[in-house]
Every structure is written in C-alpha cells, then in structure tokens.
Motif scaffolding. Structure first.
Motif, short mmCIF file in Angstrom:
data_model
loop_
_atom_site.label_atom_id
_atom_site.label_comp_id
_atom_site.label_asym_id
_atom_site.label_seq_id
_atom_site.Cartn_x
_atom_site.Cartn_y
_atom_site.Cartn_z
N ALA A 186 18.98 24.77 5.56
CA ALA A 186 19.22 23.31 5.62
C ALA A 186 18.12 22.57 4.86
CB ALA A 186 19.29 22.86 7.07
N LEU A 187 16.87 22.99 5.01
CA LEU A 187 15.77 22.35 4.29
C LEU A 187 15.93 22.53 2.79
CD1 LEU A 187 13.05 20.87 4.26
CD2 LEU A 187 11.95 23.10 4.50
N ALA A 188 16.31 23.73 2.35
CA ALA A 188 16.51 23.99 0.93
C ALA A 188 17.64 23.11 0.38
CB ALA A 188 16.83 25.46 0.69
N LYS A 189 18.70 22.99 1.14
CA LYS A 189 19.81 22.12 0.71
C LYS A 189 19.36 20.67 0.63
CE LYS A 189 24.68 21.64 1.30
NZ LYS A 189 25.86 22.32 1.74
N PHE A 190 18.55 20.23 1.60
CA PHE A 190 18.01 18.87 1.60
C PHE A 190 17.14 18.64 0.37
CE2 PHE A 190 14.40 16.15 2.73
CZ PHE A 190 15.06 14.98 3.02
N LEU A 191 16.29 19.61 0.03
CA LEU A 191 15.42 19.47 -1.14
C LEU A 191 16.21 19.49 -2.44
CD1 LEU A 191 12.42 21.73 -0.07
CD2 LEU A 191 12.48 19.23 -0.20
N MET A 192 17.29 20.27 -2.48
CA MET A 192 18.11 20.32 -3.69
C MET A 192 18.79 18.98 -3.97
SD MET A 192 19.79 24.12 -3.43
CE MET A 192 21.11 23.69 -4.52
N ARG A 193 19.15 18.25 -2.92
CA ARG A 193 19.79 16.96 -3.10
C ARG A 193 18.78 15.88 -3.51
NH1 ARG A 193 22.79 16.52 2.37
NH2 ARG A 193 23.99 18.42 2.28
N GLY A 194 17.49 16.12 -3.26
CA GLY A 194 16.46 15.18 -3.64
C GLY A 194 16.35 13.98 -2.72
N GLU A 195 16.73 14.11 -1.49
CA GLU A 195 16.67 12.99 -0.55
C GLU A 195 15.30 12.86 0.04
OE1 GLU A 195 19.74 13.76 2.25
OE2 GLU A 195 21.31 13.38 0.80
N MET A 203 0.85 -1.17 0.00
CA MET A 203 0.00 0.00 0.00
C MET A 203 0.89 1.24 0.00
SD MET A 203 -2.97 1.55 2.52
CE MET A 203 -3.00 0.41 3.76
N PRO A 204 0.67 2.18 -0.94
CA PRO A 204 1.50 3.38 -0.98
C PRO A 204 1.21 4.29 0.21
CG PRO A 204 -0.24 3.52 -2.64
CD PRO A 204 -0.32 2.15 -2.03
N ALA A 205 2.26 4.94 0.67
CA ALA A 205 2.12 5.85 1.81
C ALA A 205 1.32 7.09 1.39
CB ALA A 205 3.49 6.26 2.32
N ARG A 206 0.50 7.56 2.32
CA ARG A 206 -0.27 8.78 2.04
C ARG A 206 0.65 9.98 2.01
NH1 ARG A 206 -5.10 10.01 5.76
NH2 ARG A 206 -4.82 11.90 4.59
N LYS A 207 0.32 10.92 1.14
CA LYS A 207 1.13 12.14 1.07
C LYS A 207 0.87 12.99 2.31
CE LYS A 207 0.03 13.56 -3.24
NZ LYS A 207 0.19 14.35 -4.45
N LYS A 208 1.92 13.57 2.83
CA LYS A 208 1.79 14.49 3.96
C LYS A 208 1.33 15.84 3.42
CE LYS A 208 4.69 12.21 7.15
NZ LYS A 208 3.87 11.06 7.28
N ARG A 209 0.45 16.47 4.18
CA ARG A 209 -0.08 17.78 3.79
C ARG A 209 0.56 18.86 4.65
NH1 ARG A 209 -4.56 17.23 0.52
NH2 ARG A 209 -5.28 19.30 1.02
N ASN A 234 10.05 23.60 -5.43
CA ASN A 234 10.94 22.46 -5.57
C ASN A 234 10.61 21.27 -4.66
OD1 ASN A 234 12.97 23.45 -7.55
ND2 ASN A 234 13.04 25.10 -6.05
N ILE A 235 9.56 21.35 -3.89
CA ILE A 235 9.24 20.24 -2.99
C ILE A 235 8.75 19.05 -3.81
CG2 ILE A 235 6.84 20.86 -2.53
CD1 ILE A 235 7.53 20.28 0.48
N ASP A 236 9.02 17.86 -3.34
CA ASP A 236 8.61 16.63 -4.02
C ASP A 236 7.11 16.45 -3.87
OD1 ASP A 236 8.32 14.14 -5.11
OD2 ASP A 236 9.58 13.11 -3.64
N ARG A 237 6.37 16.73 -4.95
CA ARG A 237 4.91 16.68 -4.88
C ARG A 237 4.36 15.25 -4.90
NH1 ARG A 237 5.36 21.20 -8.11
NH2 ARG A 237 4.90 23.14 -7.08
N SER A 238 5.23 14.28 -5.14
CA SER A 238 4.78 12.89 -5.04
C SER A 238 4.70 12.46 -3.57
CB SER A 238 5.70 11.96 -5.82
OG SER A 238 6.99 11.93 -5.23
N ARG A 239 5.37 13.20 -2.68
CA ARG A 239 5.36 12.88 -1.25
C ARG A 239 4.60 13.89 -0.40
NH1 ARG A 239 11.30 12.62 0.33
NH2 ARG A 239 10.38 12.22 2.36
N PHE A 240 4.42 15.11 -0.92
CA PHE A 240 3.81 16.17 -0.12
C PHE A 240 2.74 16.91 -0.91
CE2 PHE A 240 8.24 15.77 1.25
CZ PHE A 240 8.07 15.48 2.59
N ASP A 241 1.61 17.19 -0.23
CA ASP A 241 0.61 18.14 -0.73
C ASP A 241 0.86 19.44 0.02
OD1 ASP A 241 -0.78 16.60 -2.56
OD2 ASP A 241 -2.12 15.78 -1.03
#
Length: 142
Positions: free
Chosen positions: A133-142, A1-7, A30-37
């Motif tokens: 730090a969050l922006a750097k984390f998002l840029m790396r795509g982790e 079952m796929p995990a629900r996206k966090k809002r 730049n946020i990963d929209r497959s994981r976050f709404d």
C-alpha cells in the motif's frame, strides 16, 4: 514558513536481495526527498547497500566487539543497544521502521516458543500488505 522534513530511519537485517529488502530499496529510491530525509541502518554489509542512492546515509550497526565492549556486555551494557541509541540520537529520526518479524523470530528461537513464530507470520502478512500500500501511495505521488 516551510514545513520541516520528516526524518525516517529504516532498519534492515542483512541488506540482501530478499522481498522486504528489495521493497525497502524501491521505497528509498522513490520517496519524495523534498518532504522526507531518509537513512538506512543495516546489521550487515549486504550487496544491496551499493544500490541505494548516494545521498542516502547508510549506517552499519557493529557486530564484532573489542574486549572492553564484551566486558561491558557482561556487566549489563549492550554494545548493540548503545550503538542504536547513538545512531537514533545523531540521525534525529521521527520515525523508525524496524523489521519486526526479525525480532520476533529471534525471541522465538531463544525462548523455544512457537507463539513468536505465529505472531511473526501474522506481522509479516500485515507488513507485506502495508508495504504494498505504501509503494502504491508513493507511485501515485500523493
């Protein structure tokens, strides 16, 4: 079952071209929209709102009130708080990002205490480091 996206619901006071709000724009773009709404709530119709991606819902918190809302305010029911509660309920966010510095500065102006201003400076510095730090984390795509 796929995990629900966090809002996540981001709050911005003016949506103008200031440092934290430009960083918010970058994060939302730049946020990963497959994981976050993601949603954005603003207390003003700033020019930066037009640059957010079209699939991001934008909510404007009312600042002008009718007579009934003004009467309710004097009876103890805050219309801004009611609008925020309704927005949180309808959007269903699991995480709210509020510009805490804005709240502390408002309390400092109302109370006349410099303690709030000093706390706002500390939180602003920590917020800047955390946002970078969050922006750097998002840029790396982790």
């Amino acid at each position: 079952m796929p995990a629900r996206k966090k809002r996540i619901l981001f709050f911005t006071p003016f949506a103008t071209r200031t440092g934290s709000e430009m960083m918010l724009l970058y994060i939302v773009q730049n946020i990963d929209r497959s994981r976050f709404d993601v949603g954005v709530a603003s207390f003003s119709r700033g020019e930066l709102l037009a640059e957010f991606p079209p699939d991001i819902p934008i909510f404007i918190i009312p600042r002008v009130f009718n007579y009934w809302q003004k009467i309710q305010f004097h009876l103890g029911r805050n219309p801004i708080l009611s609008a925020l509660r309704k927005l949180a309920r309808n959007f269903g966010a699991v995480l709210l990002y509020v510009n805490t510095t804005m709240l502390l500065l408002t309390f400092g102006m109302r109370s006349g205490s410099t303690l709030y201003f000093e706390a706002a400076v500390v939180i602003a510095l920590l917020g800047f480091v955390g946002t970078a730090a969050l922006a750097k984390f998002l840029m790396r795509g982790e």
